[in-house]
Motif scaffolding. Sequence first.
Motif, PDB file in Angstrom:
ATOM      1  N   GLN A   1      -9.531  -0.702  10.195  1.00  0.00           N
ATOM      2  CA  GLN A   1      -9.519  -0.996  11.469  1.00  0.00           C
ATOM      3  C   GLN A   1      -9.420   0.741  11.631  1.00  0.00           C
ATOM      4  O   GLN A   1      -9.447   1.140  11.765  1.00  0.00           O
ATOM      5  CB  GLN A   1      -7.909  -1.454  11.963  1.00  0.00           C
TER       6      GLN A   1
ATOM      7  N   GLY B   1      -0.709  -0.724   5.492  1.00  0.00           N
ATOM      8  CA  GLY B   1      -2.225  -0.139   6.043  1.00  0.00           C
ATOM      9  C   GLY B   1      -1.831   1.267   5.288  1.00  0.00           C
ATOM     10  O   GLY B   1      -0.506   1.594   5.198  1.00  0.00           O
TER      11      GLY B   1
ATOM     12  N   TRP C   1     -10.465  -6.408   1.616  1.00  0.00           N
ATOM     13  CA  TRP C   1     -10.257  -5.110   2.203  1.00  0.00           C
ATOM     14  C   TRP C   1     -10.872  -4.911   3.385  1.00  0.00           C
ATOM     15  O   TRP C   1     -11.800  -4.802   3.665  1.00  0.00           O
ATOM     16  CB  TRP C   1     -10.535  -3.607   1.541  1.00  0.00           C
TER      17      TRP C   1
ATOM     18  N   GLU D   1      -7.901   3.508   9.829  1.00  0.00           N
ATOM     19  CA  GLU D   1      -6.724   2.075   8.919  1.00  0.00           C
ATOM     20  C   GLU D   1      -7.378   1.469   7.754  1.00  0.00           C
ATOM     21  O   GLU D   1      -8.119   0.548   8.117  1.00  0.00           O
ATOM     22  CB  GLU D   1      -5.960   1.956   9.785  1.00  0.00           C
ATOM     23  N   TYR D   2      -6.998   1.478   6.664  1.00  0.00           N
ATOM     24  CA  TYR D   2      -7.362   0.406   6.043  1.00  0.00           C
ATOM     25  C   TYR D   2      -7.063  -0.107   4.660  1.00  0.00           C
ATOM     26  O   TYR D   2      -5.177   0.025   5.055  1.00  0.00           O
ATOM     27  CB  TYR D   2      -7.441   1.086   4.851  1.00  0.00           C
ATOM     28  N   PHE D   3      -6.406  -1.502   5.698  1.00  0.00           N
ATOM     29  CA  PHE D   3      -5.564  -2.410   5.023  1.00  0.00           C
ATOM     30  C   PHE D   3      -5.903  -3.276   3.508  1.00  0.00           C
ATOM     31  O   PHE D   3      -7.305  -4.072   3.955  1.00  0.00           O
ATOM     32  CB  PHE D   3      -5.183  -3.290   6.466  1.00  0.00           C
TER      33      PHE D   3
ATOM     34  N   GLN E   1       1.245  -1.245  -0.086  1.00  0.00           N
ATOM     35  CA  GLN E   1       0.157   0.149  -0.223  1.00  0.00           C
ATOM     36  C   GLN E   1       1.109   0.606   0.050  1.00  0.00           C
ATOM     37  O   GLN E   1       1.427   1.264   1.014  1.00  0.00           O
ATOM     38  CB  GLN E   1      -0.597  -0.169   0.939  1.00  0.00           C
TER      39      GLN E   1
ATOM     40  N   GLN F   1      -0.096  -7.392  15.755  1.00  0.00           N
ATOM     41  CA  GLN F   1       0.383  -6.304  15.117  1.00  0.00           C
ATOM     42  C   GLN F   1       0.962  -5.256  15.776  1.00  0.00           C
ATOM     43  O   GLN F   1       0.714  -4.897  16.827  1.00  0.00           O
ATOM     44  CB  GLN F   1      -1.121  -5.477  14.545  1.00  0.00           C
TER      45      GLN F   1
ATOM     46  N   ARG G   1      -3.494   5.058   6.642  1.00  0.00           N
ATOM     47  CA  ARG G   1      -4.033   5.431   7.470  1.00  0.00           C
ATOM     48  C   ARG G   1      -4.767   6.959   6.837  1.00  0.00           C
ATOM     49  O   ARG G   1      -3.752   7.875   5.980  1.00  0.00           O
ATOM     50  CB  ARG G   1      -3.423   6.173   8.284  1.00  0.00           C
TER      51      ARG G   1
ATOM     52  N   LYS H   1       1.887  -0.788  12.936  1.00  0.00           N
ATOM     53  CA  LYS H   1       0.854  -1.356  12.377  1.00  0.00           C
ATOM     54  C   LYS H   1       0.451  -2.251  11.498  1.00  0.00           C
ATOM     55  O   LYS H   1      -0.281  -2.949  10.595  1.00  0.00           O
ATOM     56  CB  LYS H   1      -0.259  -0.321  11.825  1.00  0.00           C
TER      57      LYS H   1
ATOM     58  N   LEU I   1     -10.691  -5.953  13.265  1.00  0.00           N
ATOM     59  CA  LEU I   1     -10.566  -5.369  11.628  1.00  0.00           C
ATOM     60  C   LEU I   1     -11.864  -5.939  11.253  1.00  0.00           C
ATOM     61  O   LEU I   1     -12.469  -7.192  11.157  1.00  0.00           O
ATOM     62  CB  LEU I   1      -9.326  -6.158  10.466  1.00  0.00           C
TER      63      LEU I   1
END
Lengths: 116, 116
Positions: free
Chosen positions: A38, A109, A35, A88-90, A6, B37, A111, B41, A44
């Motif tokens: 968090q 991740g 996807w 926060e996106y994973f 990412q 984690q 943010r 993160k 998640l």
Amino acid sequence: AQSVTQPDIHITVSEGASLELRCNYSYGATPYLFWYVQSPGQGLQLLLKYFSGDTLVQGIKGFEAEFKRSQSSFNLRKPSVHWSDAAEYFCAVGAIRIQGAQKLVFGQGTRLTINP
Amino acid sequence: DTAVSQTPKYLVTQMGNDKSIKCEQNLGHDTMYWYKQDSKKFLKIMFSYNNKELIINETVPNRFSPKSPDKAHLNLHINSLELGDSAVYFCASSQDPMGLANTEAFFGQGTRLTVV
């Protein structure tokens, strides 16, 4: 080895603006892509997933993602963000499936901060 | 109804101590996981159990020992805690009856472990 990148560690957008979070993966076979989001202090939550078929996938909370095999990408988009999208996106790829278990390999991740 | 629940949510302990984190899922899933984690993160799988059998065991110090008394529970015991063990530990579960690995993992809220 499987990996997920990412490129953007932190993104700031204004409320109401459109959003695109980038994700690139490295995986030899057909990838299973996810996807997750968090929120602060939370676990998640799955936003959407891609396994096969239509390369444009719709998820919860108005999110969508497009799988592009030629670019090894699975970017997440939302046409108009809300303040509650700050999180926060994973991105993750499902790798190594053993006896019903799937090992998720996560990106670093991104943010997301929303300006009012 | 909480699908995947972990206890405790926060854990502060001194170096050298032994501690356990408990996880329970009420989704009827056969497969459970522990993910770690770190402070940046970054999420990484540690273990996976399927029907009480250990099937994924990543490169984790043997001070970490998972225990699955039944398929609804997966506990994590950590001996001789070190400063570097400080992290958020997530439990997850999934179900993959067809062996296609096309199902998502459901995550707990996480346990924030701080070793001082």
